[in-house]
Design a protein around this motif. Structure first.
Motif, PDB file in Angstrom:
ATOM      1  N   ASN A  91      -9.073  -3.779  13.735  1.00  0.00           N
ATOM      2  CA  ASN A  91      -9.037  -3.470  12.297  1.00  0.00           C
ATOM      3  C   ASN A  91      -7.641  -3.705  11.724  1.00  0.00           C
ATOM      4  N   ALA A  92      -7.609  -3.955  10.414  1.00  0.00           N
ATOM      5  CA  ALA A  92      -6.343  -4.047   9.673  1.00  0.00           C
ATOM      6  C   ALA A  92      -6.573  -3.435   8.307  1.00  0.00           C
ATOM      7  N   THR A  93      -5.591  -2.679   7.824  1.00  0.00           N
ATOM      8  CA  THR A  93      -5.704  -2.017   6.521  1.00  0.00           C
ATOM      9  C   THR A  93      -4.607  -2.517   5.598  1.00  0.00           C
ATOM     10  N   SER A  94      -4.993  -2.849   4.392  1.00  0.00           N
ATOM     11  CA  SER A  94      -4.049  -3.388   3.417  1.00  0.00           C
ATOM     12  C   SER A  94      -3.125  -2.300   2.894  1.00  0.00           C
ATOM     13  N   ASN A  95      -2.083  -2.731   2.206  1.00  0.00           N
ATOM     14  CA  ASN A  95      -1.283  -1.799   1.425  1.00  0.00           C
ATOM     15  C   ASN A  95      -2.135  -1.270   0.272  1.00  0.00           C
ATOM     16  N   ALA A  96      -1.806  -0.078  -0.203  1.00  0.00           N
ATOM     17  CA  ALA A  96      -2.562   0.502  -1.311  1.00  0.00           C
ATOM     18  C   ALA A  96      -2.065  -0.063  -2.646  1.00  0.00           C
ATOM     19  N   ALA A  97      -3.007  -0.327  -3.549  1.00  0.00           N
ATOM     20  CA  ALA A  97      -2.694  -0.759  -4.906  1.00  0.00           C
ATOM     21  C   ALA A  97      -3.146   0.348  -5.863  1.00  0.00           C
ATOM     22  N   THR A  98      -2.422   0.499  -6.961  1.00  0.00           N
ATOM     23  CA  THR A  98      -2.684   1.599  -7.899  1.00  0.00           C
ATOM     24  C   THR A  98      -3.301   1.085  -9.195  1.00  0.00           C
ATOM     25  N   LEU A  99      -4.285   1.842  -9.675  1.00  0.00           N
ATOM     26  CA  LEU A  99      -4.857   1.568 -10.989  1.00  0.00           C
ATOM     27  C   LEU A  99      -4.352   2.609 -11.976  1.00  0.00           C
ATOM     28  N   ASP A 100      -3.599   2.139 -13.008  1.00  0.00           N
ATOM     29  CA  ASP A 100      -3.053   3.000 -14.053  1.00  0.00           C
ATOM     30  C   ASP A 100      -3.668   2.638 -15.403  1.00  0.00           C
TER      31      ASP A 100
END
Length: 216
Positions: A203-212
Protein backbone atom coordinates in the motif's frame (compact mmCIF):
# COMPACT_ATOMS: atom_id res chain seq x y z
CA UNK A 1 60.80 -53.02 18.61
CA UNK A 2 61.66 -50.70 21.49
CA UNK A 3 60.99 -46.99 20.86
CA UNK A 4 63.98 -44.78 21.64
CA UNK A 5 63.45 -41.45 23.47
CA UNK A 6 63.80 -39.65 20.14
CA UNK A 7 61.24 -41.91 18.53
CA UNK A 8 58.82 -41.31 21.43
CA UNK A 9 59.24 -37.53 21.12
CA UNK A 10 58.56 -37.63 17.37
CA UNK A 11 55.44 -39.69 18.04
CA UNK A 12 54.14 -37.03 20.44
CA UNK A 13 54.81 -34.30 17.92
CA UNK A 14 52.93 -36.12 15.19
CA UNK A 15 49.96 -36.66 17.48
CA UNK A 16 49.89 -32.95 18.31
CA UNK A 17 49.86 -32.11 14.62
CA UNK A 18 46.57 -33.91 14.24
CA UNK A 19 44.97 -31.38 16.61
CA UNK A 20 46.31 -28.26 14.95
CA UNK A 21 43.60 -26.12 13.23
CA UNK A 22 43.52 -26.47 9.48
CA UNK A 23 42.96 -23.69 6.97
CA UNK A 24 39.60 -23.96 5.26
CA UNK A 25 40.38 -21.54 2.48
CA UNK A 26 40.07 -18.40 4.60
CA UNK A 27 39.93 -15.43 2.25
CA UNK A 28 43.07 -13.47 1.62
CA UNK A 29 41.24 -11.08 -0.72
CA UNK A 30 40.09 -7.63 0.32
CA UNK A 31 36.44 -6.72 -0.20
CA UNK A 32 34.43 -3.47 -0.34
CA UNK A 33 30.78 -4.24 0.42
CA UNK A 34 27.85 -3.06 -1.75
CA UNK A 35 25.46 -0.51 -0.25
CA UNK A 36 21.74 -0.91 0.40
CA UNK A 37 19.24 1.07 -1.69
CA UNK A 38 15.60 2.17 -1.74
CA UNK A 39 14.00 2.95 -5.11
CA UNK A 40 10.54 3.42 -6.61
CA UNK A 41 8.63 0.98 -8.78
CA UNK A 42 9.96 0.89 -12.35
CA UNK A 43 13.29 2.51 -11.50
CA UNK A 44 16.82 1.18 -12.09
CA UNK A 45 19.43 0.50 -9.44
CA UNK A 46 23.09 -0.52 -9.40
CA UNK A 47 24.99 -2.50 -6.79
CA UNK A 48 28.79 -2.28 -6.79
CA UNK A 49 31.34 -4.59 -5.18
CA UNK A 50 35.13 -4.27 -5.28
CA UNK A 51 37.68 -6.98 -4.52
CA UNK A 52 41.45 -7.03 -4.44
CA UNK A 53 43.58 -10.13 -4.91
CA UNK A 54 46.02 -11.98 -7.13
CA UNK A 55 43.59 -13.64 -9.53
CA UNK A 56 39.99 -12.89 -8.60
CA UNK A 57 36.47 -13.27 -9.93
CA UNK A 58 33.22 -11.83 -8.58
CA UNK A 59 29.75 -13.36 -8.65
CA UNK A 60 26.41 -12.22 -7.21
CA UNK A 61 23.55 -13.82 -5.32
CA UNK A 62 20.08 -12.25 -5.07
CA UNK A 63 16.48 -13.14 -4.26
CA UNK A 64 14.95 -16.14 -6.01
CA UNK A 65 13.93 -15.36 -9.56
CA UNK A 66 16.20 -12.32 -9.98
CA UNK A 67 18.84 -12.69 -12.71
CA UNK A 68 22.24 -11.61 -11.35
CA UNK A 69 24.30 -12.98 -14.23
CA UNK A 70 24.48 -9.67 -16.13
CA UNK A 71 26.98 -8.03 -13.76
CA UNK A 72 29.80 -6.18 -15.54
CA UNK A 73 33.33 -6.36 -14.12
CA UNK A 74 36.24 -3.98 -14.70
CA UNK A 75 39.81 -4.47 -13.52
CA UNK A 76 42.63 -2.16 -12.56
CA UNK A 77 45.80 -3.90 -11.45
CA UNK A 78 44.83 -6.41 -8.77
CA UNK A 79 41.51 -4.66 -8.14
CA UNK A 80 38.22 -5.74 -9.70
CA UNK A 81 34.89 -3.92 -9.47
CA UNK A 82 31.66 -5.66 -10.41
CA UNK A 83 28.46 -3.67 -11.03
CA UNK A 84 25.10 -5.44 -10.94
CA UNK A 85 22.41 -3.46 -12.78
CA UNK A 86 18.71 -4.04 -12.17
CA UNK A 87 16.13 -2.31 -14.38
CA UNK A 88 12.38 -1.74 -14.10
CA UNK A 89 12.33 -3.09 -10.59
CA UNK A 90 9.19 -4.23 -8.79
CA UNK A 91 8.51 -5.56 -5.31
CA UNK A 92 9.69 -8.99 -6.52
CA UNK A 93 13.25 -7.60 -6.68
CA UNK A 94 13.26 -6.82 -2.95
CA UNK A 95 15.72 -8.69 -0.75
CA UNK A 96 19.39 -9.23 -0.06
CA UNK A 97 22.14 -8.93 -2.67
CA UNK A 98 25.52 -10.48 -1.87
CA UNK A 99 28.74 -10.54 -3.85
CA UNK A 100 31.27 -13.34 -3.61
CA UNK A 101 34.93 -12.72 -4.43
CA UNK A 102 37.10 -15.74 -5.26
CA UNK A 103 40.86 -15.80 -5.64
CA UNK A 104 41.87 -18.78 -7.78
CA UNK A 105 45.52 -18.40 -6.85
CA UNK A 106 44.89 -19.84 -3.37
CA UNK A 107 41.20 -20.91 -3.60
CA UNK A 108 40.23 -18.30 -1.01
CA UNK A 109 36.86 -16.58 -0.95
CA UNK A 110 35.28 -13.55 0.66
CA UNK A 111 31.54 -12.92 0.97
CA UNK A 112 30.17 -9.40 1.33
CA UNK A 113 27.61 -8.19 3.81
CA UNK A 114 24.14 -8.15 2.29
CA UNK A 115 22.96 -5.03 0.48
CA UNK A 116 19.22 -4.73 1.00
CA UNK A 117 17.00 -3.52 -1.84
CA UNK A 118 13.68 -1.93 -0.87
CA UNK A 119 11.18 -1.06 -3.62
CA UNK A 120 8.29 1.36 -3.09
CA UNK A 121 5.57 -0.55 -4.94
CA UNK A 122 3.06 0.97 -5.47
CA UNK A 123 4.28 4.55 -5.42
CA UNK A 124 2.31 7.81 -5.49
CA UNK A 125 3.72 9.97 -8.28
CA UNK A 126 1.28 12.91 -8.03
CA UNK A 127 -0.41 13.82 -4.74
CA UNK A 128 -3.79 15.58 -4.52
CA UNK A 129 -3.53 19.36 -4.14
CA UNK A 130 -5.43 21.80 -1.95
CA UNK A 131 -8.68 23.27 -3.28
CA UNK A 132 -10.46 26.53 -2.39
CA UNK A 133 -14.07 26.84 -3.51
CA UNK A 134 -17.31 28.75 -2.98
CA UNK A 135 -20.27 26.98 -1.46
CA UNK A 136 -22.33 25.34 -4.21
CA UNK A 137 -19.35 24.76 -6.51
CA UNK A 138 -18.13 21.44 -7.88
CA UNK A 139 -14.53 20.40 -7.19
CA UNK A 140 -12.26 17.39 -7.34
CA UNK A 141 -9.05 15.83 -6.04
CA UNK A 142 -6.74 13.67 -8.17
CA UNK A 143 -4.06 11.14 -7.31
CA UNK A 144 -1.64 9.40 -9.68
CA UNK A 145 0.17 6.18 -8.84
CA UNK A 146 2.00 3.30 -10.46
CA UNK A 147 2.85 -0.18 -9.28
CA UNK A 148 2.57 -3.92 -9.81
CA UNK A 149 -0.71 -5.59 -10.67
CA UNK A 150 -4.21 -4.27 -10.25
CA UNK A 151 -4.05 -0.94 -8.41
CA UNK A 152 -7.00 -0.06 -6.19
CA UNK A 153 -7.70 3.54 -5.08
CA UNK A 154 -9.61 4.37 -1.93
CA UNK A 155 -10.28 7.96 -0.81
CA UNK A 156 -10.79 9.02 2.79
CA UNK A 157 -11.58 12.31 4.55
CA UNK A 158 -12.17 13.77 7.98
CA UNK A 159 -14.94 16.04 6.58
CA UNK A 160 -18.43 15.51 8.06
CA UNK A 161 -19.85 14.83 4.59
CA UNK A 162 -17.55 11.84 4.17
CA UNK A 163 -16.65 10.20 0.85
CA UNK A 164 -19.36 8.40 -1.10
CA UNK A 165 -17.33 7.55 -4.23
CA UNK A 166 -16.74 3.78 -4.43
CA UNK A 167 -13.29 2.21 -4.49
CA UNK A 168 -11.74 2.52 -7.95
CA UNK A 169 -9.73 -0.23 -9.62
CA UNK A 170 -7.64 0.49 -12.72
CA UNK A 171 -7.20 -3.00 -14.15
CA UNK A 172 -3.57 -3.59 -15.15
CA UNK A 173 -2.59 -0.23 -16.67
CA UNK A 174 0.11 1.70 -14.81
CA UNK A 175 0.54 4.59 -14.11
CA UNK A 176 -3.03 5.73 -13.59
CA UNK A 177 -4.79 8.82 -12.27
CA UNK A 178 -7.89 8.53 -10.12
CA UNK A 179 -10.15 11.52 -9.48
CA UNK A 180 -12.52 12.05 -6.58
CA UNK A 181 -15.35 14.34 -7.73
CA UNK A 182 -17.35 16.38 -5.22
CA UNK A 183 -20.56 17.98 -6.44
CA UNK A 184 -22.35 21.10 -5.09
CA UNK A 185 -20.19 21.25 -1.98
CA UNK A 186 -20.97 23.09 1.23
CA UNK A 187 -19.17 23.61 4.53
CA UNK A 188 -19.76 19.97 5.50
CA UNK A 189 -17.16 19.03 2.87
CA UNK A 190 -14.47 21.14 4.52
CA UNK A 191 -11.53 19.02 5.67
CA UNK A 192 -8.56 16.99 4.43
CA UNK A 193 -8.67 14.35 1.70
CA UNK A 194 -6.15 11.64 0.90
CA UNK A 195 -5.92 8.54 -1.24
CA UNK A 196 -4.62 5.07 -0.38
CA UNK A 197 -3.43 2.91 -3.27
CA UNK A 198 -3.12 -0.86 -2.93
CA UNK A 199 -1.35 -3.23 -5.33
CA UNK A 200 0.50 -6.54 -5.44
CA UNK A 201 3.46 -4.98 -3.64
CA UNK A 202 1.57 -3.39 -0.74
CA UNK A 203 0.00 0.00 0.00
CA UNK A 204 0.90 3.67 -0.44
CA UNK A 205 -0.92 6.69 0.98
CA UNK A 206 -0.83 10.14 -0.56
CA UNK A 207 -0.23 13.40 1.21
CA UNK A 208 -3.42 15.00 2.50
CA UNK A 209 -5.03 17.83 0.52
CA UNK A 210 -7.37 20.37 2.13
CA UNK A 211 -10.70 21.67 0.92
CA UNK A 212 -11.37 25.27 2.08
CA UNK A 213 -14.23 27.65 1.39
CA UNK A 214 -13.90 31.21 0.16
CA UNK A 215 -16.13 34.01 1.34
CA UNK A 216 -18.71 34.96 -1.28
Amino acid sequence: MRCTPLCFLLSLLCTACLWLPRSEGVATVELIDPSSATVNFGASVNFSCTGNGSSISISWMGPNGVDTSNAVATTSGTSMTSVLSLVEVTFSFEGNYICIVEDTSDNSTATSDAAVLTVNDPVITVDPVDQSVISGDNTSFSCTAEGSGNLTFLWSTDAPAGVTQPTFSNGTTSPVTNTLSLMVVDSSYSGSYQCTVAGDGGNATSNAATLDFLCE
